[in-house]
Design a protein around this motif. Structure first.
Motif, PDB file in Angstrom:
ATOM      1  N   THR A 192       2.259   6.694  -6.883  1.00 27.08           N
ATOM      2  CA  THR A 192       1.236   7.443  -7.229  1.00 27.08           C
ATOM      3  C   THR A 192       1.688   9.017  -7.184  1.00 27.08           C
ATOM      4  N   ASP A 193       2.038   9.040  -6.064  1.00 31.29           N
ATOM      5  CA  ASP A 193       2.615  10.592  -5.763  1.00 31.29           C
ATOM      6  C   ASP A 193       3.509  11.186  -6.522  1.00 31.29           C
ATOM      7  N   PRO A 235       2.714  17.574  -8.935  1.00 29.96           N
ATOM      8  CA  PRO A 235       2.301  18.807  -9.723  1.00 29.96           C
ATOM      9  C   PRO A 235       3.673  19.061 -10.809  1.00 29.96           C
ATOM     10  N   CYS A 236       3.079  19.589 -11.998  1.00 29.85           N
ATOM     11  CA  CYS A 236       4.074  19.746 -13.346  1.00 29.85           C
ATOM     12  C   CYS A 236       4.811  21.023 -12.907  1.00 29.85           C
ATOM     13  N   ALA A 253       0.983  -1.223  -0.013  1.00 26.49           N
ATOM     14  CA  ALA A 253      -0.200   0.055  -0.034  1.00 26.49           C
ATOM     15  C   ALA A 253       0.767   1.208  -0.113  1.00 26.49           C
ATOM     16  N   HIS A 254       1.785   1.352   0.788  1.00 28.41           N
ATOM     17  CA  HIS A 254       2.904   2.362   0.756  1.00 28.41           C
ATOM     18  C   HIS A 254       3.763   2.577  -0.549  1.00 28.41           C
TER      19      HIS A 254
END
Length: 525
Positions: free
Chosen positions: A517-518, A523-524, A510-511
């Motif tokens: 995913t993060d 942010p671009c 999960a981590h």
């Protein structure tokens, strides 16, 4: 530094610089007093499909701190070497991540594809060496059980805010949950199902926490009671079929019965039905009849509950299919002389039929034997189907259900009463308004239906948590998703994972997903 490339792999020869101070691994004091040199062989991630080995010449230095217990120490290269490690940090992270995702055998196979030769035991040992993330007590806790193996169950705790699993253990007893809650104070809300064990465990370990009974489990419990009522009134279910005058099913049923009576299964069903009926009419018990006829007691009960032998025949009437609208066209083309199932299937596809060729071939099989087409015969809904009709939202019912459900409810007052009570509870869930709950429970208790009266007693014992489940946004949806993940990890390990290994993988997977995913959704810049 030099690089040697061969068919066996890539070998990098490197050497640390002399005269550069290095920190002691015992006290941390810098020293450049060289004692000797030796070569460390480090494995690295593959390059161009070839395994990489680094032969690194490092120094062994004297520690200049007289109070340090270490006399000599080996220098370490930041980002390349770790004490007692024969893999670079980058390769070590790869091995750990593959072990977390694929476990032992699967991880070893994947690493072999990457030209990294490790056994499954090594992959698992590296996985168990990965420390678990620090456990932070959640404000909203999710508690649920899952099947560990056989009749043994486990307990899973989830942080409902971050949606990350916290821990799991074998068993689902209240004392263990209470002990964990006392060791991790600070839980304000606890989401659970209707389990008495978890209710007692939360009350004992976190008495100030607000308990929430999950809406899904409340609705599931009600749906099961509705199915029990539908089964008890299964004699009313044929009333859902259209009247005989609408589609004239009586001749079809009569001809179907005559055709079915000639089969071996029909003769067997009729013979058993008559034998069971003759013995049970004298008042004998099902067990006595089963012993005399050499049948299972449940089989005798099934034949005793049936009104006709057609109800217990092994082969039920054919269900409607997507080919039914085209049966008249099939008959017309057959009469015109087209007897190729392949050509008939192509013609039906041009008319919009999306089914398989095999269905068309089976449909024209009676015509080849000189028999009429096997017309679909509608059958009454099963108790499970009737319960699904009652519990389904009115806007999600199709035209077929909307035509038959009113007939069924008009014929059976008990099912009508059940339908009204289900819709009242559904309105409470939709509006998140638990104000009518007390009156609704009274209606259940005085409904005269044993399954609903039993449900009313169970919900009254847990009424505070039921109110929170209806009125608050908290639920156990996160728990159910994580339990699905637990089952996936168990299947990847063929169900042979021990509890510590399963806990390690469930938490770390999960981590790991959250970490990647993060990275991908950040942010671009």
């Amino acid at each position: 530094m030099s690089v040697d490339v061969s068919d066996e792999g890539v070998t990098v020869l490197a050497r640390t610089r002399s005269g550069v101070p290095a920190g002691c691994t015992g006290c941390g004091r810098l020293s450049e007093w060289c004692h000797s040199r030796y070569v460390r062989r480090l494995a690295d991630v593959s390059l161009g499909g070839r395994p990489v080995r680094i032969d690194l010449s490092v120094r062994r230095l004297y520690c200049e701190n007289a109070t340090c217990l270490k006399v000599t120490f080996a220098e370490q290269v930041a980002g390349l070497t770790v004490r007692y490690q024969r893999r670079t940090p980058q390769l070590q992270r790869l091995v750990e991540d593959v072990g977390v995702v694929l476990a032992g055998r699967g991880g070893a196979r994947m690493l072999r594809i990457l030209n990294i030769r490790l056994s499954r035991c090594t992959v698992l040992s590296q996985l168990m060496r990965v420390p678990l993330p620090p456990l932070v007590t959640p404000r909203v806790l999710g508690v649920d059980d899952f099947a560990l193996y056989g009749d043994t169950y486990g307990t899973l705790l989830v942080d409902a805010a971050t949606r990350l699993p916290l821990t799991l253990w074998e068993g689902r007893d209240a004392d263990q949950l209470s002990r964990w809650l006392r060791e991790h104070p600070g839980v304000e809300v606890a989401c659970r199902d209707g389990s008495l064990t978890y209710r007692q465990g939360i009350a004992g370990g976190a008495p100030d926490a607000v308990q929430v009974s999950d809406r899904f489990h409340l609705w599931q419990g009600l749906s099961r009671r509705v199915q029990d009522i539908a089964y008890a009134h299964r004699g009313c279910l044929p009333a859902a079929l259209p009247p005989a005058g609408e589609n004239n099913p009586a001749p079809a049923e009569e001809s179907a019965g005559n055709t079915a009576a000639d089969t071996r299964a029909a003769r067997h069903a009729r013979r058993l039905f008559e034998a069971v009926e003759a013995l049970t009419r004298t008042g004998r018990s099902h067990s006595s009849v089963a012993r005399e006829l050499g049948l299972d007691r449940r089989t005798v009960g099934k034949y005793a509950r049936a009104r006709t032998w057609q109800e217990v025949i092994r082969r039920p009437p054919r269900k409607p299919s997507s080919l039914d609208p085209y049966l008249d066209y099939l008959q017309q083309r057959w009469d015109e002389g087209q007897h190729s199932a392949k050509i008939l299937h192509e013609e039906l596809q041009a008319k919009g039929y999306c089914g398989h060729y095999q269905r068309v071939k089976m449909a024209v099989a009676p015509l080849r034997r000189g028999l009429p087409l096997d017309e679909p015969r509608e059958r009454p809904p099963s108790p499970r189907e009737a319960a699904r009709w009652i519990t389904a939202h009115p806007h999600r019912r199709n035209l077929h259900i909307n035509e038959r459900l009113p007939r069924l409810l008009d014929h059976c007052p008990e099912l009508r009463q059940t339908h009204d009570l289900v819709r009242q509870f559904a309105a409470m869930l939709d509006n998140r308004d638990a104000t009518p709950l007390t009156g609704w429970l009274n209606d259940l208790a005085h409904s005269g239906l044993a399954p609903l009266a039993g449900l009313a007693g169970a919900l009254r014992e847990d009424q505070d948590a039921v109110v929170q489940g209806i009125a608050t946004p908290y639920n156990s949806g996160v728990n159910e998703g994580r339990i699905t993940d637990v089952k996936l990890q168990k299947r990847l390990m063929a169900g042979r994972a021990s509890v510590p290994l399963l806990r390690h993988r469930v938490v770390l997977v999960a981590h790991l997903r959250r970490r990647y995913t993060d990275r991908t959704t950040g942010p671009c810049r």
